[in-house]
Enzyme design. Structure first.
Site, PDB file in Angstrom:
ATOM      1  N   GLU A 229      43.120 -26.496  10.279  1.00  0.00           N
ATOM      2  CA  GLU A 229      42.655 -25.183  11.310  1.00  0.00           C
ATOM      3  C   GLU A 229      42.158 -23.995  10.117  1.00  0.00           C
ATOM      4  O   GLU A 229      42.421 -23.423   9.772  1.00  0.00           O
ATOM      5  CB  GLU A 229      44.323 -24.089  10.954  1.00  0.00           C
ATOM      6  CG  GLU A 229      45.232 -24.889  11.918  1.00  0.00           C
ATOM      7  CD  GLU A 229      46.872 -24.006  11.556  1.00  0.00           C
ATOM      8  OE1 GLU A 229      46.971 -23.181  11.166  1.00  0.00           O
ATOM      9  OE2 GLU A 229      47.499 -25.179  12.680  1.00  0.00           O
TER      10      GLU A 229
ATOM     11  N   GLU B 262      50.275 -31.219  15.047  1.00  0.00           N
ATOM     12  CA  GLU B 262      51.012 -30.349  14.477  1.00  0.00           C
ATOM     13  C   GLU B 262      51.885 -29.257  15.498  1.00  0.00           C
ATOM     14  O   GLU B 262      50.789 -29.490  16.970  1.00  0.00           O
ATOM     15  CB  GLU B 262      50.501 -28.961  13.992  1.00  0.00           C
ATOM     16  CG  GLU B 262      50.280 -29.169  11.797  1.00  0.00           C
ATOM     17  CD  GLU B 262      50.025 -27.555  11.224  1.00  0.00           C
ATOM     18  OE1 GLU B 262      50.919 -26.414  11.677  1.00  0.00           O
ATOM     19  OE2 GLU B 262      49.487 -27.766  10.594  1.00  0.00           O
TER      20      GLU B 262
HETATM   21  O1  IFM Z   1      52.912 -23.712   8.310  1.00  0.00           O
HETATM   22  C1  IFM Z   1      51.681 -23.618   9.365  1.00  0.00           C
HETATM   23  C2  IFM Z   1      50.891 -24.942   9.041  1.00  0.00           C
HETATM   24  O2  IFM Z   1      50.574 -24.773   7.578  1.00  0.00           O
HETATM   25  C3  IFM Z   1      49.886 -24.533   9.437  1.00  0.00           C
HETATM   26  N1  IFM Z   1      50.177 -24.229  11.365  1.00  0.00           N
HETATM   27  C4  IFM Z   1      50.734 -23.924  11.408  1.00  0.00           C
HETATM   28  C5  IFM Z   1      52.492 -23.883  10.989  1.00  0.00           C
HETATM   29  C6  IFM Z   1      53.232 -23.189  10.962  1.00  0.00           C
HETATM   30  O3  IFM Z   1      52.373 -21.711  11.054  1.00  0.00           O
END
Ligand code: IFM
Length: 457
Positions: free
Chosen positions: A171, A359
């Site tokens: 990210e 994710e």
């Molecule tokens: O916890 C985070 C993660 O580190 C990166 N993506 C989003 C998740 C939730 O906010």
């Protein structure tokens, strides 16, 4: 309730189900075995930055509970584990001395996964920049990109023979815009010029790391994890539609365009180009090397409207209201179909390699009651988003796997420990882990894979 076994039938037999975590969010042991502080250690120790001034000193104590946690992953029935490597454990000052005990920890982690038949998906950077590098300007300095390349080389030389996949960054939107423009994440800057420098140097670092990985560990599939925003115009007006395109260019194009097209979006260059650092000859070729895979992190759509304020800074948008009033405990709108629309849109715009959903998950803060956590809304969130993932496969998109965020409750950055994303509950007083109702459901689904007679998408 969607039956996990019925849902499983909608995925090909070789689809990979996994769970994800990140080093700073779970490891703790912040001073153990030669680790030095990261920008998140400094940031979380400053007043007013992280809820309750929580920090990563102990977190889930994963560093000291590695074997039990690997057993837990096995118990979750998954085939893959996505974790990140802490740069401050490997090269504690960012440059210079290599810290062998730090590498040893990840050696044990990777070997522990292999011994349990779990595939290893490593991320090299999940936001924990060695604090020393801030002395040179952190990501605003071009030298950080070269320091990252060396770090990538060191990690891959040690672990490359046993990794099933590696991602350079997690990210970059967060470590660039959220960290240097919106000031929410470390290092907490609020400055467009700094953010644009961080943007280009992060993209360059990605490309340099790809080069290093291919040199040192040519057989490891290399990718990049992006939290692409599902940008939706708040209305059908021409102004809001134009705002949505600008938002796309700024939030997605700043990373997707250089990586997958070898150029920055024209709109971004016209509006902000003068504040960017020098893009040196050859940079964009380094950044746009072909990847083996990419990862999408998706949680919620981004609804935008035109910002009518005179002189509003690019992308000149304001948030538009939610369409679905239902939100998770962190306040994010639940809108599963936006994930499908986003993937379709991205494959229309770019020549993308195969993908994973690296994710996806939901924040709900219900606690233990009589030794159990009944988190039905999280279970529903997973079921609805996985149904969209199955639709994408049906429609021919090259989606190879799905990682739930997260294996367990952990340090949720500026929200500290109050926001819980885990399939497994963590009692931070005792470090007791308890598989939640959603975790049991996910396990029932994951246990169906891999299954015989693979029919690849
Ligand atoms: O916890 C985070 C993660 O580190 C990166 N993506 C989003 C998740 C939730 O906010």
């Amino acid at each position: 309730m969607i039956d996990p076994k019925t849902l499983a039938e909608r995925f090909p037999g070789d689809f990979l189900f996994g769970v994800a975590t990140a080093a700073f969010q779970i490891e703790g042991a912040s001073k153990a075995d030669g680790r030095k502080p990261s920008i998140w250690d400094a940031f979380s120790n400053m007043p007013g930055r992280v809820f309750g001034r929580h920090n990563g000193d102990v977190a889930c104590d994963h560093y000291n509970r590695l074997e039990e946690d690997l057993d837990l992953i096995k118990e979750m029935g998954v085939e893959g584990y996505r974790f990140s490597i802490a740069w401050p454990r490997i090269i504690p000052e960012g440059v210079g001395r290599i810290n062998e005990p730090g590498l040893d920890f990840y050696d044990r982690l990777v070997d522990g996964c292999k011994a349990r038949g779990i595939k290893t998906f490593a991320t090299l950077y999940h936001w924990d920049l060695p604090l020393s590098l801030m002395g040179d300007g952190g990501w605003t300095a071009r030298s950080t990109a070269y320091a990252f390349q060396r770090y990538a080389k060191v990690v891959m030389a040690r672990l490359g023979d046993r990794l099933d996949a590696v991602a350079t960054f997690n990210e970059p939107w967060c470590s660039v815009w959220l960290s240097h423009l919106y000031g929410v994440h470390a290092p907490g800057e609020r400055n467009m010029q700094a953010a644009l420098h961080a943007m280009h140097h992060t993209n360059l670092a990605h490309g340099l790391a790809v080069e290093a990985i291919r040199h040192v560990a040519p057989t490891v599939p290399v990718g990049l994890v992006l939290n692409a925003h599902a940008v939706v115009a708040g209305s059908d007006s021409a102004e809001d539609k134009a705002a949505a395109q600008r938002a796309f260019d700024f939030h997605n194009g700043a990373f997707f365009d250089p990586v997958f097209k070898g150029q920055y979006p024209q709109s971004l260059l016209s509006a902000l180009g003068e504040q960017m650092p020098a893009v040196e000859e050859g940079d964009l070729a380094i950044i746009s090397q072909k990847l083996d895979w990419w990862g999408l992190n998706y949680y919620t759509p981004m609804r935008v409207a035109d910002d009518p304020a005179e002189g509003a800074e690019f992308p000149a948008t304001v948030p538009a209201p939610f369409v679905n009033p239902e939100k998770t405990d962190i306040g994010w709108e639940i809108y599963p179909s936006a994930m499908g629309d986003l993937v379709a849109d991205l494959y229309r715009r770019y020549d993308l390699p195969p993908m994973y959903i690296t994710e996806n998950g939901a924040c709900y803060n219900m606690d233990l009651v009589d030794g159990a956590v009944d988190d039905q809304p999280r279970l529903d969130y997973y079921a609805e988003h996985l149904a969209v993932a199955a639709d994408l496969i049906r429609d021919g998109y090259p989606l190879k796997g799905y990682f739930a965020w997260s294996l367990m409750d952990n340090f949720e950055w500026a929200e500290g420990y109050r926001m819980r994303f885990g399939l497994v509950h963590v009692d931070y007083d005792t470090q007791q882990r308890t598989i939640k109702k959603s975790g049991q459901w996910y396990r029932d689904l994951a246990l169906q894979f891999p299954r015989g007679n693979h029919k690849s998408a």
